[in-house]
Motif scaffolding. Structure first.
Motif, mmCIF file in Angstrom:
data_model
loop_
_atom_site.group_PDB
_atom_site.id
_atom_site.type_symbol
_atom_site.label_atom_id
_atom_site.label_comp_id
_atom_site.label_asym_id
_atom_site.label_seq_id
_atom_site.Cartn_x
_atom_site.Cartn_y
_atom_site.Cartn_z
ATOM 1 N N UNK A 1 0.841 -1.214 0.000
ATOM 2 C CA UNK A 1 0.000 0.000 0.000
ATOM 3 C C UNK A 1 0.871 1.257 0.000
ATOM 4 N N UNK A 2 1.917 1.247 0.840
ATOM 5 C CA UNK A 2 2.831 2.407 0.915
ATOM 6 C C UNK A 2 3.526 2.636 -0.422
ATOM 7 N N UNK A 3 3.907 1.539 -1.099
ATOM 8 C CA UNK A 3 4.576 1.654 -2.402
ATOM 9 C C UNK A 3 3.653 2.300 -3.432
ATOM 10 N N UNK A 59 1.149 4.410 -2.735
ATOM 11 C CA UNK A 59 1.024 5.840 -2.355
ATOM 12 C C UNK A 59 2.232 6.620 -2.873
ATOM 13 N N UNK A 60 3.450 6.071 -2.661
ATOM 14 C CA UNK A 60 4.677 6.749 -3.116
ATOM 15 C C UNK A 60 4.747 6.849 -4.636
ATOM 16 N N UNK A 61 4.277 5.817 -5.323
ATOM 17 C CA UNK A 61 4.283 5.802 -6.797
ATOM 18 C C UNK A 61 3.432 6.938 -7.343
ATOM 19 N N UNK A 62 2.262 7.142 -6.745
ATOM 20 C CA UNK A 62 1.370 8.224 -7.199
ATOM 21 C C UNK A 62 1.978 9.598 -6.916
ATOM 22 N N UNK A 63 2.631 9.734 -5.763
ATOM 23 C CA UNK A 63 3.287 11.002 -5.425
ATOM 24 C C UNK A 63 4.377 11.316 -6.441
ATOM 25 N N UNK A 64 5.217 10.329 -6.705
ATOM 26 C CA UNK A 64 6.403 10.531 -7.536
ATOM 27 C C UNK A 64 6.052 10.731 -9.016
ATOM 28 N N UNK A 65 5.101 9.930 -9.513
ATOM 29 C CA UNK A 65 4.829 9.952 -10.948
ATOM 30 C C UNK A 65 3.682 10.861 -11.373
ATOM 31 N N UNK A 66 2.753 11.119 -10.462
ATOM 32 C CA UNK A 66 1.576 11.907 -10.852
ATOM 33 C C UNK A 66 1.342 13.123 -9.970
ATOM 34 N N UNK A 68 4.694 -0.356 -9.457
ATOM 35 C CA UNK A 68 4.724 0.197 -8.096
ATOM 36 C C UNK A 68 4.992 -0.890 -7.059
ATOM 37 N N UNK A 69 4.481 -2.095 -7.324
ATOM 38 C CA UNK A 69 4.609 -3.191 -6.356
ATOM 39 C C UNK A 69 5.885 -4.013 -6.526
ATOM 40 N N UNK A 70 6.667 -3.704 -7.569
ATOM 41 C CA UNK A 70 7.796 -4.577 -7.927
ATOM 42 C C UNK A 70 8.803 -4.779 -6.792
#
Length: 344
Positions: free
Chosen positions: A189-191, A193-200, A253-255
């Motif tokens: 879940x944290x990954x 959240x971070x993916x959306x922050x970083x990429x979008x 994001x989950x990789x």
């Protein structure tokens, strides 16, 4: 005489005290409670506002006088008082009179310390237990799945929970080797959240991240990729906005989390004695826990290990069902109870 009469009336219960979900098995009745490990309290009075599913609906939506707490982190107790209150409330939901609780069996990660075990025992005792036994989650899961743990045969179980992933090789009622990593559903879940922050540049809540993971998350390419709309707050201009996201992006994001689980399984296989390794090759690896429901995780592990991967039936309840079997046949499973070790 009085004591045996009390034993007849008392309720023995098994608790899968998970970081994400808590399940309660009542002897003779089955699994009665299966709800998120979340509690909502009034900030000033510690009065319980909601617990479980109702508290999850409040995540990220409360005002300053109400706090939502997830008392467990990485499979262990992070907030002692909140855990005790939550256990008491769940036991109440299971319609068990606190005065009539006999034994409580609680499942814990195999990698926890004696201090962390003590905290679990104390919480269960303060919630009303007259006797508390601890069982390793991986062992309870193996029993719940129906593996013949007492035989001299190697079985490998991978239990992916909210806070930890437990990988264990089991034979003759014991754990031959175990690997416990603090990577599970919460880390995924944290990954996200971070993916959306970083990429979008989009801020999304924990509940939204979990819904995305459950609906379109995957560990291996899907036959047909899925798209969904995600709502959040734009970090640049501060206003709410909607974007479209695909399952391939969530897989990216989950990789890191998936890779950590894959590496832990490979490490566990490397440490396994050759006779047991050959048994595992014949029988395959069993996946349990909520993480086992991630789309195509079995396909990814099959590719990485070249071994048969079996997802347990109803993987979320394996540990609680294992607790139930231990309560029903205490003599048979006496050896799986974790004994208290005094540190030297």
């Amino acid at each position: 005489m009085g004591f045996s009469f009390f034993n007849f009336l008392s309720s023995d219960i098994g608790i899968d005290l998970g970081t994400a979900n808590t399940l309660i098995y009542v002897k003779g009745k089955g699994i009665i409670v299966n709800e998120p490990s979340i509690i909502a309290l009034e900030e000033n009075t510690d009065k319980v506002v909601a617990v479980g599913n109702e508290a999850r609906q409040m995540l990220g939506r409360t005002h300053q006088d109400i706090i939502t707490i997830r008392p467990l982190k990485d499979g262990v107790i992070a907030d002692f008082e909140a855990t005790e209150i939550m256990m008491r409330e769940f036991i109440k939901k299971a319609n068990v009179n606190r005065m009539m609780i006999g034994k409580i069996i609680v499942c814990v990660p195999s990698g926890i310390t004696e201090v962390e075990k003590r905290a679990v025992r104390d919480s269960a005792e303060r919630a009303g237990a007259r006797e508390v036994d601890l069982v390793a989650e991986a062992m309870a899961s193996a029993i719940g799945v129906g593996l013949e743990i007492e035989e001299p045969i190697g079985n490998m179980i991978v239990d992916i929970g909210g806070g930890t992933s437990e990988i264990a090789v089991i034979s003759l009622n014991g754990i031959v080797n175990h690997t416990s990593i603090r990577v599970g559903g919460d880390e995924m879940n944290s990954s996200i959240i971070q993916y959306f922050k970083k990429n979008f540049n989009l801020l999304i809540g924990e509940k939204t991240a979990e819904d995305i993971k459950c609906n379109i998350g995957s560990a291996y390419k899907l036959d047909e990729e899925i798209k969904t709309e995600v709502k959040g707050r734009d970090l640049v201009d501060g206003i709410p906005k909607t974007i479209e996201i695909s399952s391939a992006e969530i897989r990216e994001a989950l990789s890191d989390s998936i890779n950590a689980i894959v590496e832990a399984i490979k490490l566990s296989l490397e440490r396994t004695p050759p006779e047991l390794a050959s048994d595992i090759l014949d029988r395959g690896i069993i996946l349990s826990g909520g993480g086992a429901l991630l789309k195509n995780l079995d396909a990814r592990l099959r590719e990485e290990t070249s071994m048969a991967i079996h997802v347990a039936e109803d993987p979320l309840t394996c540990v609680a069902r294992g607790c139930g079997k231990i309560l029903d046949e205490p003599e048979k499973y006496e050896k799986v109870i974790l004994r208290h070790r005094r540190s030297a």
